[in-house]
Write an enzyme that holds these catalytic residues in place. Sequence first.
Site, PDB file in Angstrom:
ATOM      1  N   GLU A  49       2.263   3.703   6.724  1.00  8.70           N
ATOM      2  CA  GLU A  49       3.556   4.382   6.749  1.00  8.70           C
ATOM      3  C   GLU A  49       3.581   5.108   7.877  1.00  8.70           C
ATOM      4  OE1 GLU A  49       6.005   4.188   3.709  1.00  8.70           O
ATOM      5  OE2 GLU A  49       4.659   2.517   3.555  1.00  8.70           O
TER       6      GLU A  49
ATOM      7  N   ASP B  61       0.843  -1.050   0.013  1.00 11.87           N
ATOM      8  CA  ASP B  61       0.051  -0.017   0.061  1.00 11.87           C
ATOM      9  C   ASP B  61       0.806   1.217   0.131  1.00 11.87           C
ATOM     10  OD1 ASP B  61      -2.659  -1.425   0.094  1.00 11.87           O
ATOM     11  OD2 ASP B  61      -1.921  -2.041   2.040  1.00 11.87           O
TER      12      ASP B  61
ATOM     13  N   ARG C  70       9.612  -8.654   7.299  1.00 11.84           N
ATOM     14  CA  ARG C  70       9.196  -8.300   5.954  1.00 11.84           C
ATOM     15  C   ARG C  70       9.381  -9.284   5.171  1.00 11.84           C
ATOM     16  NH1 ARG C  70       8.633  -3.922   2.889  1.00 11.84           N
ATOM     17  NH2 ARG C  70       8.479  -2.569   4.526  1.00 11.84           N
TER      18      ARG C  70
END
Length: 543
Positions: free
Chosen positions: A522, A217, A321
């Site tokens: 973010e 995103d 991640r």
Amino acid sequence: MDQRRSDFRNASGPVTLFGEFTLSSNRKARCSVNLTEKDFIIQRLDSAPVSCRKVVLSLRDCVGSQAYRGDDGADPSAYFAAYFYPLKKRRWVKAAPARQRVEQCFRLAALQDPRANLEEAEKWARAVQERSARQQHLRDGALLSSLPRPCRLMLFVNPQSGKGKALTLYNSHIQPMLSEAGVIPTLIITERQNHAREKVREADLSQWDALVIISGDGLLHEVINGLLERADWEEAIRTPLGILPGGSGNALAASVHYYSGVSQVTSEELLVSCGFLLCKGQVSHMDLVSLHLSSNQRLFSFLSLAWGFVADVDVESEKYRHAGAARFTVGTLVRLASLRIYKGRLAYLPASRGSSTDKGLQNGAAACSTPSSAPRPLEDSFPNTCHSNNSLKLRRSEGRCPQSAPKDVHGPPDSLLPPLDQPLPSDWVLVPQEDFVLMLAMFQSHLAEDLLAAPDARLDDGVIHLFYVTAGISRKALLRLFLAMEKGAHLDTNCQQLVHVKVRALRLEPGSGKGVITVDGEVVDYGPIQAEVHRGLGRLISG
Ligand code: ADP
Ligand code: MG
């Protein structure tokens, strides 16, 4: 021949094109091919096994069709192929159906003249394309807007997103599908953070029909803000956008898939589904949310605003991640072990608030549980920032609240938000508790590929789905919430500390000290923040 045609009359409507060909893979296999307005029907005329004698494919599942000559120059035959991605059950019992590629390719050799065979093949390819586009345009009698063909796509690939496999995923799944659909994109491999944002800010948008990303995103967040930083933002933000899941946080891709009405899938099945929707090229409006930070920065968000538990998991799970979408599951378990309370004040404007008379949550707000004390109008609280007289003056005298926006930020003005350091109008509701475990404002349905946070959210419902969990929840209950969220059932868990409210605007004032706030996954500056939804401001390729 007439008999073969009429066989299909009832199931799919009248046959509009009929032919007899052989399969390109087996010249002995003769087939009759019938095209109706809705379906592509193949019937084997030889002694094939019963199970594969008749195949009916919906033109809604077709991404494209092509005609071509064979490699052998001496051979007068031509070929036409049609490409479908129907939903199919998968082998393992519990798996939801997923889109899987089906290619139908035929050899046309009725004539000696190679040109005549090719023309016939081209007629078929065109007929399939036109009918499948018509199926797409007309849904429930409504005309939907679609991307033009040929279509000029600028496609950003983030080579660092998720497991670092976005380019490989593009090459293996998306590039072939786009080529079947007759779309040749221009690839831009991002080299650093904000690369896509800069490209979009400077691009000649008249050269592009859509801007698409394959990443998580975060890259779409860059593209949207890049568009809204342009002087011609009003025109720029109408550019159709597309998202292909290639990151670890693929929440918008999961939302778009969910809105298409198909069972939840993840990973590569989700990628194929989003690739299919991209090829179909149907464009819809998407809500965008304007956010103001204490640093005087304004930015736009399409997905989420998080503080507390969820924001901490977002940031702490960065180190997992390489695990892809599983990073959030691992992060949630780790954070549960050190569960903490976050102090702050939260206020919102309920979605259906028409007048300034406050009736707590019942006015347009769907609370999944009633908080121990009902939310109250702002007059009684926020002693430093909220003062009812001031608030009323602000609203009544100016109608639209003034914004001191930073120089380089554009986008439509906010009509519901006073400046961040000013009191809120009196029709806002203040949450009485100041001890929270999390605050999560969702603008679309999914928080992650497998977290259905706001099941009744829609792409352009003009609503912020505000969730908060107050202090007092046990680790076990919080874990139960997140497990239930996989199916969107967290609102049914009867958790006393969880509240869900539909709002148009909100303000959060976190307590002093350090902390994390995330927007679309973010990290942004920590401090007071407020948000207002702009219904349908953006456009997204979706189902
Ligand atoms: P993920 O879901 O894996 O987090 P995102 O699309 O959210 O994927 O991207 C994560 C971050 O990577 C974003 O902040 C984006 O700006 C940044 N980014 C984009 N391209 C690059 C690159 N080439 N190198 C490093 N970071 C990049
Ligand atoms: Mg991300």
